[in-house]
Design a protein around this motif. Structure first.
Motif, PDB file in Angstrom:
ATOM      1  N   UNK A 110       0.897  -1.176   0.042  1.00  0.00           N
ATOM      2  CA  UNK A 110      -0.019  -0.023  -0.016  1.00  0.00           C
ATOM      3  C   UNK A 110       0.987   1.362  -0.059  1.00  0.00           C
ATOM      4  N   UNK A 111       1.834   1.341   1.014  1.00  0.00           N
ATOM      5  CA  UNK A 111       2.551   2.741   1.082  1.00  0.00           C
ATOM      6  C   UNK A 111       3.390   2.972  -0.393  1.00  0.00           C
ATOM      7  N   UNK A 112       3.731   1.971  -0.928  1.00  0.00           N
ATOM      8  CA  UNK A 112       4.826   1.885  -1.896  1.00  0.00           C
ATOM      9  C   UNK A 112       3.965   2.401  -3.349  1.00  0.00           C
ATOM     10  N   UNK A 114       1.267   3.934  -3.194  1.00  0.00           N
ATOM     11  CA  UNK A 114       0.615   5.240  -2.910  1.00  0.00           C
ATOM     12  C   UNK A 114       1.702   6.193  -3.253  1.00  0.00           C
ATOM     13  N   UNK A 115       2.951   5.907  -3.030  1.00  0.00           N
ATOM     14  CA  UNK A 115       4.283   6.777  -3.571  1.00  0.00           C
ATOM     15  C   UNK A 115       4.155   6.723  -4.975  1.00  0.00           C
ATOM     16  N   UNK A 116       4.300   5.726  -5.774  1.00  0.00           N
ATOM     17  CA  UNK A 116       4.516   5.342  -7.014  1.00  0.00           C
ATOM     18  C   UNK A 116       3.690   6.207  -7.817  1.00  0.00           C
ATOM     19  N   UNK A 117       2.126   6.163  -7.134  1.00  0.00           N
ATOM     20  CA  UNK A 117       0.943   6.735  -7.923  1.00  0.00           C
ATOM     21  C   UNK A 117       1.355   8.327  -7.802  1.00  0.00           C
ATOM     22  N   UNK A 118       1.856   8.909  -6.843  1.00  0.00           N
ATOM     23  CA  UNK A 118       2.059  10.095  -6.932  1.00  0.00           C
ATOM     24  C   UNK A 118       3.127  10.805  -7.569  1.00  0.00           C
ATOM     25  N   UNK A 119       4.071  10.103  -8.057  1.00  0.00           N
ATOM     26  CA  UNK A 119       5.061  10.633  -9.051  1.00  0.00           C
ATOM     27  C   UNK A 119       4.154  11.082 -10.430  1.00  0.00           C
TER      28      UNK A 119
ATOM     29  N   UNK B  18       3.749  -2.262   5.714  1.00  0.00           N
ATOM     30  CA  UNK B  18       4.202  -1.331   4.886  1.00  0.00           C
ATOM     31  C   UNK B  18       5.492  -0.791   4.681  1.00  0.00           C
ATOM     32  N   UNK B  21       7.435  -3.367   2.750  1.00  0.00           N
ATOM     33  CA  UNK B  21       7.402  -3.292   1.578  1.00  0.00           C
ATOM     34  C   UNK B  21       8.232  -2.307   0.938  1.00  0.00           C
ATOM     35  N   UNK B  22       8.297  -1.132   1.680  1.00  0.00           N
ATOM     36  CA  UNK B  22       8.953  -0.128   0.936  1.00  0.00           C
ATOM     37  C   UNK B  22      10.633  -0.443   1.194  1.00  0.00           C
ATOM     38  N   UNK B 232      13.139  12.359  -9.497  1.00  0.00           N
ATOM     39  CA  UNK B 232      11.986  11.733  -9.533  1.00  0.00           C
ATOM     40  C   UNK B 232      11.353  11.455  -8.283  1.00  0.00           C
ATOM     41  N   UNK B 235       9.689  14.575  -6.780  1.00  0.00           N
ATOM     42  CA  UNK B 235       8.485  14.955  -7.341  1.00  0.00           C
ATOM     43  C   UNK B 235       7.494  13.944  -6.858  1.00  0.00           C
ATOM     44  N   UNK B 236       7.919  12.547  -6.559  1.00  0.00           N
ATOM     45  CA  UNK B 236       6.973  11.665  -5.968  1.00  0.00           C
ATOM     46  C   UNK B 236       6.466  12.143  -4.536  1.00  0.00           C
ATOM     47  N   UNK B 237       7.505  12.556  -3.841  1.00  0.00           N
ATOM     48  CA  UNK B 237       7.325  13.159  -2.788  1.00  0.00           C
ATOM     49  C   UNK B 237       6.354  14.227  -2.454  1.00  0.00           C
ATOM     50  N   UNK B 239       4.272  15.023  -4.671  1.00  0.00           N
ATOM     51  CA  UNK B 239       2.781  14.764  -5.340  1.00  0.00           C
ATOM     52  C   UNK B 239       2.101  14.031  -3.844  1.00  0.00           C
ATOM     53  N   UNK B 240       2.910  13.172  -3.288  1.00  0.00           N
ATOM     54  CA  UNK B 240       2.280  12.598  -2.018  1.00  0.00           C
ATOM     55  C   UNK B 240       1.978  13.800  -0.942  1.00  0.00           C
ATOM     56  N   UNK B 243      -1.423  15.316  -2.046  1.00  0.00           N
ATOM     57  CA  UNK B 243      -2.296  14.231  -1.735  1.00  0.00           C
ATOM     58  C   UNK B 243      -2.776  14.410  -0.485  1.00  0.00           C
TER      59      UNK B 243
END
Lengths: 274, 266
Positions: A110-112, A114-119, B18, B21-22, B232, B235-237, B239-240, B243
């Protein structure tokens, strides 16, 4: 009382069929025609070179796009777009179903995700270029890398939201895993999946244009950027117009497909509302 | 079978998974160039990228570019939202206008905003205004469409009641139309904020005005892979963050609404 309520009352009153037909034609076509006329008048009076009148643009459109350019620039672009969207749907739905059905996997990713989508997707263009070079594959991969996220995340949500009573019923009736997927999980998720596909389409179109503006010697995006750099203003406008038409066409085509796929769903909603 | 864990435990498990996963993703990334699957020139080591990221964070030039990007974003989003709310409310409230503009909206909305980049460059050159054209165009529609839906969603009974109580037009707007539209508006705003960020960075990449996008394009053409990947990630951070902030604002602004709606089976 307000003018607003008065307006409703007059339209509701009886009218002849002829005037009703005229109204139904006038409403959709009136404003666009008016705007085109105004544009034409302004364009002939203004000294700015950047706003040619509509007739010049129409002429440029015919000369630029109808003919070999359609086969050389437009079709390959559209083919890449179609390929990218198709791959995104397959990938997104497949992975989304698996992730949505597996509880621990979902929490793990989920967190991963969430991050990838935000790019912001266009940022991935330089990355994919670096990895794959400037090829057709790169452009398709760019489209997929941006368009897959809305589909994937919506599929996960949709699969997760499957009605639990139905799920348990299917289990206790020993409906096989495959049949459960085909007849319960995927249909239940389909409204969300379609919402994801709708978002993916507009992202894909943007990425198609930018990847060609960035690194290409053919394609719709390349052509438009080329016209701009060479001050071919009317041609540039015709390219913008063509992209607009592609966007409208995609929206209409998607609307038709969605209505067909989700017919049962809209039916249920209508019954519920009534 | 699992025993029902308390809510706290479940949240902990979620957070732990989570993080796992990261971390797994980062380890995998580190392994790919280490094992030689992809040349580190094209996919640099995570450690290098993270080092570059921290290097950037103490660099004033980086923050200036970040500020430039976010300024374009903020101006674009504000202008687009104000325009969309004003136009959307008027068009949504007057049925004649709604019918008359329908085809125009359906044609203009799907036009990909990036198609306007050449036009914007011609009009404004390599400047922030060119980027703003793209940002405003894209985010305008997100808000506009939601406002139109929202304004049209006013409950008929509530409207009739308001009318029979003799509310003035202004009172109707603030007590009836605004509360109905607000949830739609917040959704539109959240979507527009994300879209505006995407286009702010895209415009900088393609047009070349000052900002993170141009930095990305420069590090690509300089072959600076670690710098590119670090940007990159930035920019992801970003965007996060956008959100999360807008989801938070949405929840705050609509807290009254959730409490009302919570009982309805939706």
């Amino acid at each position: 009382m307000t003018a607003y309520t008065g307006r409703v009352a007059t339209t509701a009153r009886g009218r002849t069929i002829g005037s009703r037909i005229a109204a139904s034609l006038l409403y959709p076509l009136g404003l666009p025609t008016l705007l085109l006329v105004v544009w034409g008048l302004v364009a002939t009076r203004t000294t700015s070179r950047f706003f040619p009148d509509p007739l010049t643009i129409a002429e440029a459109f015919r000369e630029t796009w109808i003919g070999p350019a359609f086969v050389e620039d437009v079709l390959p672009s559209l083919a890449r777009l179609g390929l990218g969207v198709a791959a995104s749907i397959v990938l997104g739905v497949a992975a989304g179903t698996v992730i949505g059905l597996t509880h621990w996997l979902r929490e793990l990713l989920e967190p991963l995700l969430e991050f990838l989508r935000a790019i912001p997707p266009p940022v991935l263009i330089p990355v994919v270029m670096l990895l794959l070079g400037i090829t057709d594959t790169m452009k398709v991969v760019v489209i997929v890398s941006g368009a897959v996220w809305p589909i994937l995340l919506n599929t996960i949500e949709g699969v997760r939201g499957t009605d639990s009573v139905m799920k348990e019923t299917a289990e206790s009736f020993r409906v096989s895993w495959w049949e459960r997927l085909r007849f319960l999980v995927l249909p239940a998720a389909s409204p969300r999946i379609m919402a994801g596909v709708r978002q993916a389409l507009s992202v894909a179109l943007i990425l198609m244009v930018i990847s060609e503006m960035f690194a290409s010697s053919s394609g719709l995006g390349y052509r438009i950027a080329y016209f701009q750099r060479n001050y071919l203003i009317a041609e540039m406008w015709s390219g913008i117009l063509l992209l607009g038409l592609v966007g409208v066409f995609l929206a209409v085509a998607f609307g038709l497909v969605e209505r067909r796929v989700l017919r049962w769903y809209h039916g249920i909603r209508e019954v519920n509302r009534a | 079978m699992r025993v029902f864990p308390t809510r706290r435990l479940r949240a902990l498990r979620r957070a732990m998974l989570g993080v796992v996963g990261l971390t797994g993703f980062l380890v995998l990334w580190q392994l790919i160039p280490t094992l030689g699957l992809i040349n580190p020139l094209y996919l640099p080591y995570v450690t290098d990228v993270l080092a570059r990221l921290f290097e950037q964070l103490v660099d004033l030039a980086f923050w200036r570019r970040l500020g430039s990007t976010m300024t374009s974003w903020a101006i674009g989003l504000t202008v687009a939202t104000l325009a969309a709310v004003a136009v959307g409310t008027v068009v949504g409230l007057v049925p004649f206008l709604r019918r008359a503009t329908h085809t125009m909206v359906e044609f203009l909305r799907p036009i990909p905003s990036v198609a306007l980049i050449p036009l914007a460059v011609l009009m404004f050159g390599i400047q922030r205004q060119a980027a703003l054209v793209i940002i405003i165009y894209a985010s305008f529609w997100q808000v506009f469409v939601q406002v139109i839906y929202g304004v049209a969603d006013v409950d008929v009974v509530a409207r009739d009641t308001a009318r029979s109580f003799g509310l003035t037009r202004r009172e109707q707007l603030s007590h009836l139309v605004l509360p109905t539209t607000l949830p739609y508006l917040m959704t539109g705003l959240r979507l527009a904020a994300a879209v505006a960020l995407i286009l702010a960075i895209t415009a900088e990449m393609v047009i070349g005005n000052l900002g993170l996008g141009r930095m990305i394009e420069l590090s690509r053409s300089a072959g600076d892979a670690a710098g590119l990947y670090a940007l990159v990630v930035v920019t992801g951070l970003l965007g996060l963050m956008v959100n999360i902030v807008f989801r938070f604002i949405e929840r705050r602004v609509l807290s009254w609404h959730q409490s009302v709606r919570g009982e309805e089976p939706l």
